[in-house]
Design a protein around this motif. Structure first.
Motif, PDB file in Angstrom:
ATOM      1  N   ASN A  62     -37.452  -3.925  -7.473  1.00 44.22           N
ATOM      2  CA  ASN A  62     -37.739  -2.954  -8.532  1.00 44.22           C
ATOM      3  C   ASN A  62     -36.484  -2.411  -9.193  1.00 44.22           C
ATOM      4  O   ASN A  62     -35.607  -1.852  -8.550  1.00 44.22           O
ATOM      5  CB  ASN A  62     -38.549  -1.794  -7.949  1.00 44.22           C
ATOM      6  CG  ASN A  62     -38.962  -0.794  -9.014  1.00 44.22           C
ATOM      7  OD1 ASN A  62     -39.168  -1.159 -10.166  1.00 44.22           O
ATOM      8  ND2 ASN A  62     -39.078   0.460  -8.629  1.00 44.22           N
ATOM      9  N   GLY A  63     -36.415  -2.601 -10.520  1.00 43.26           N
ATOM     10  CA  GLY A  63     -35.324  -2.042 -11.288  1.00 43.26           C
ATOM     11  C   GLY A  63     -34.017  -2.805 -11.216  1.00 43.26           C
ATOM     12  O   GLY A  63     -33.070  -2.500 -11.936  1.00 43.26           O
ATOM     13  N   ARG A  64     -33.951  -3.842 -10.361  1.00 42.64           N
ATOM     14  CA  ARG A  64     -32.672  -4.516 -10.192  1.00 42.64           C
ATOM     15  C   ARG A  64     -32.760  -6.036 -10.370  1.00 42.64           C
ATOM     16  O   ARG A  64     -31.788  -6.660 -10.752  1.00 42.64           O
ATOM     17  CB  ARG A  64     -32.109  -4.204  -8.797  1.00 42.64           C
ATOM     18  CG  ARG A  64     -31.796  -2.735  -8.586  1.00 42.64           C
ATOM     19  CD  ARG A  64     -31.168  -2.497  -7.225  1.00 42.64           C
ATOM     20  NE  ARG A  64     -29.915  -3.226  -7.062  1.00 42.64           N
ATOM     21  CZ  ARG A  64     -29.237  -3.268  -5.924  1.00 42.64           C
ATOM     22  NH1 ARG A  64     -29.704  -2.639  -4.852  1.00 42.64           N
ATOM     23  NH2 ARG A  64     -28.109  -3.952  -5.843  1.00 42.64           N
ATOM     24  N   TRP A  65     -33.906  -6.615 -10.086  1.00 43.47           N
ATOM     25  CA  TRP A  65     -33.983  -8.066 -10.161  1.00 43.47           C
ATOM     26  C   TRP A  65     -35.391  -8.503 -10.561  1.00 43.47           C
ATOM     27  O   TRP A  65     -36.366  -8.134  -9.939  1.00 43.47           O
ATOM     28  CB  TRP A  65     -33.605  -8.685  -8.808  1.00 43.47           C
ATOM     29  CG  TRP A  65     -33.280 -10.141  -8.905  1.00 43.47           C
ATOM     30  CD1 TRP A  65     -34.085 -11.187  -8.562  1.00 43.47           C
ATOM     31  CD2 TRP A  65     -32.068 -10.730  -9.376  1.00 43.47           C
ATOM     32  NE1 TRP A  65     -33.449 -12.378  -8.799  1.00 43.47           N
ATOM     33  CE2 TRP A  65     -32.208 -12.134  -9.299  1.00 43.47           C
ATOM     34  CE3 TRP A  65     -30.873 -10.197  -9.883  1.00 43.47           C
ATOM     35  CZ2 TRP A  65     -31.195 -13.010  -9.693  1.00 43.47           C
ATOM     36  CZ3 TRP A  65     -29.870 -11.078 -10.263  1.00 43.47           C
ATOM     37  CH2 TRP A  65     -30.037 -12.453 -10.165  1.00 43.47           C
ATOM     38  N   HIS A  66     -35.456  -9.286 -11.632  1.00 40.44           N
ATOM     39  CA  HIS A  66     -36.732  -9.805 -12.118  1.00 40.44           C
ATOM     40  C   HIS A  66     -36.603 -11.303 -12.378  1.00 40.44           C
ATOM     41  O   HIS A  66     -35.502 -11.845 -12.381  1.00 40.44           O
ATOM     42  CB  HIS A  66     -37.137  -9.088 -13.415  1.00 40.44           C
ATOM     43  CG  HIS A  66     -37.157  -7.603 -13.303  1.00 40.44           C
ATOM     44  ND1 HIS A  66     -36.275  -6.796 -13.987  1.00 40.44           N
ATOM     45  CD2 HIS A  66     -37.934  -6.771 -12.564  1.00 40.44           C
ATOM     46  CE1 HIS A  66     -36.515  -5.523 -13.682  1.00 40.44           C
ATOM     47  NE2 HIS A  66     -37.512  -5.483 -12.822  1.00 40.44           N
ATOM     48  N   LYS A  67     -37.728 -11.966 -12.573  1.00 44.03           N
ATOM     49  CA  LYS A  67     -37.707 -13.399 -12.855  1.00 44.03           C
ATOM     50  C   LYS A  67     -38.841 -13.748 -13.815  1.00 44.03           C
ATOM     51  O   LYS A  67     -39.644 -12.910 -14.181  1.00 44.03           O
ATOM     52  CB  LYS A  67     -37.848 -14.207 -11.559  1.00 44.03           C
ATOM     53  CG  LYS A  67     -39.185 -14.030 -10.845  1.00 44.03           C
ATOM     54  CD  LYS A  67     -39.280 -14.921  -9.612  1.00 44.03           C
ATOM     55  CE  LYS A  67     -40.652 -14.768  -8.943  1.00 44.03           C
ATOM     56  NZ  LYS A  67     -40.796 -15.668  -7.788  1.00 44.03           N
ATOM     57  N   LYS A  68     -38.865 -15.030 -14.227  1.00 41.65           N
ATOM     58  CA  LYS A  68     -39.893 -15.557 -15.133  1.00 41.65           C
ATOM     59  C   LYS A  68     -39.969 -14.733 -16.416  1.00 41.65           C
ATOM     60  O   LYS A  68     -41.018 -14.236 -16.807  1.00 41.65           O
ATOM     61  CB  LYS A  68     -41.257 -15.608 -14.429  1.00 41.65           C
ATOM     62  CG  LYS A  68     -41.291 -16.560 -13.243  1.00 41.65           C
ATOM     63  CD  LYS A  68     -42.660 -16.656 -12.616  1.00 41.65           C
ATOM     64  CE  LYS A  68     -42.667 -17.638 -11.445  1.00 41.65           C
ATOM     65  NZ  LYS A  68     -43.996 -17.733 -10.806  1.00 41.65           N
ATOM     66  N   GLN A  69     -38.833 -14.610 -17.055  1.00 37.70           N
ATOM     67  CA  GLN A  69     -38.737 -13.827 -18.284  1.00 37.70           C
ATOM     68  C   GLN A  69     -39.560 -14.448 -19.413  1.00 37.70           C
ATOM     69  O   GLN A  69     -39.492 -15.637 -19.667  1.00 37.70           O
ATOM     70  CB  GLN A  69     -37.271 -13.742 -18.716  1.00 37.70           C
ATOM     71  CG  GLN A  69     -37.024 -12.913 -19.958  1.00 37.70           C
ATOM     72  CD  GLN A  69     -35.616 -13.123 -20.484  1.00 37.70           C
ATOM     73  OE1 GLN A  69     -35.267 -14.208 -20.919  1.00 37.70           O
ATOM     74  NE2 GLN A  69     -34.805 -12.076 -20.401  1.00 37.70           N
ATOM     75  N   LYS A  70     -40.361 -13.640 -20.065  1.00 39.34           N
ATOM     76  CA  LYS A  70     -41.133 -14.058 -21.231  1.00 39.34           C
ATOM     77  C   LYS A  70     -40.751 -13.161 -22.412  1.00 39.34           C
ATOM     78  O   LYS A  70     -40.662 -11.938 -22.259  1.00 39.34           O
ATOM     79  CB  LYS A  70     -42.640 -13.936 -20.978  1.00 39.34           C
ATOM     80  CG  LYS A  70     -43.141 -14.715 -19.760  1.00 39.34           C
ATOM     81  CD  LYS A  70     -43.048 -16.206 -19.957  1.00 39.34           C
ATOM     82  CE  LYS A  70     -43.643 -16.937 -18.747  1.00 39.34           C
ATOM     83  NZ  LYS A  70     -43.492 -18.399 -18.867  1.00 39.34           N
TER      84      LYS A  70
END
Length: 282
Positions: A70-78
């Motif tokens: 949460n708030g630091r790392w995400h994936k599968k950007q659309k």
């Protein structure tokens, strides 16, 4: 001047933080004139059922992705251009509240907020940004959108031939009309340019007869236009869509009525940065 510099610096830092959260696989988001309007979590109906996603609203695009940390790392950007978005407000259901529909050329999907106030804020800010973009940039609004699929459990029989579904007679969805159909009635494939410029997609026999085959020149033109507008390399575009198609074939359920209130507890408050949707005047 001080106010403008302060705003520009804060806006750059926020956008830079969003870029970093998607890691090296994320597309660059910093560009002249782009403003981060707000961010927060929404529940999105996906192939695996309802999933919390992080959403970032800019003055020209909507960006979302899966949450790893949460708030630091995400994936599968659309990334979706706001001029290509159409919103539809929905009434509360028995098991799903604060929902609305986001239509785009490639895919249309349901989202829900933690409260009605946040739902209204999201819709209002998205509509305001889209309206300002269309007026100031001279963009043309999207006119063709992907259909929303009819839920699997809405029909026990194929909506074309009426044969009953079973363990061996699987459900499928026509990408053109969204009907629940059997394998025999969805053997045909066709290009649906607003969903994908080159890939042939599953369609029912009735829709197939109404679609025309694009010639090679038109296919190449659409491919170039789509990949340039989305900021994707052609290989990335095809690979991402192929993975999506494969997963959808494995589980083709897009029923917002299956959402439950307990899943909404993981949503966070919508943060609105209040930049009045434009940079401060000189």
């Amino acid at each position: 001047m001080v106010e403008q510099l302060t705003f520009a610096q804060g806006n750059w830092q926020r956008i830079h933080a969003v870029e970093n959260s998607f890691g090296p696989l994320g597309k660059p988001l910093s560009m002249p004139g782009r403003v981060l309007i707000g961010e927060g979590r929404l529940m999105k109906m996906s192939r695996r059922g309802p999933q919390p996603k992080v959403f970032f609203l800019f003055n020209d695009v909507l960006v979302y992705g899966s949450i790893i940390l949460n708030g630091r790392w995400h994936k599968k950007q659309k990334i979706i251009r706001l001029e290509d978005i159409q919103l539809e407000d929905l009434e509360d259901g028995i098991k799903m509240r604060n929902q609305w529909l986001i239509r785009t050329p490639r895919k249309s999907f349901y989202v829900a907020a933690i409260s009605n106030e946040e739902k209204r804020a999201w819709i209002e800010h998205m509509e305001n940004c889209r309206s300002s973009l269309l007026q100031s940039a001279g963009c043309r609004p999207g006119s063709t959108f992907a259909v929303t699929w009819i839920p699997d459990r809405a029909s026990a029989v194929c909506m074309r031939c009426s044969n009953r579904f079973s363990v061996t007679q699987r459900r499928h969805h026509c990408r053109k009309c969204g009907f629940v159909v059997c394998g025999g009635c969805s053997k045909k494939r066709a290009v649906i340019s607003h969903i994908h410029p080159t890939k042939v997609l599953r369609v029912c026999t009735m829709c197939h007869s109404s679609l025309t085959t694009l010639d090679a020149k038109e296919v190449n033109r659409l491919r170039l236009s789509s990949t340039e507008q989305l900021g994707l390399d052609d290989d990335d575009y095809v690979e991402a869509y192929s993975e999506e198609e494969e997963a959808e074939e494995q589980m083709e359920d897009d029923d917002p009525s299956m959402w439950v209130d307990s899943q909404m507890e993981s949503l966070s408050t919508y943060v609105y940065f209040r930049p009045e949707h434009v940079k401060p005047k000189m």
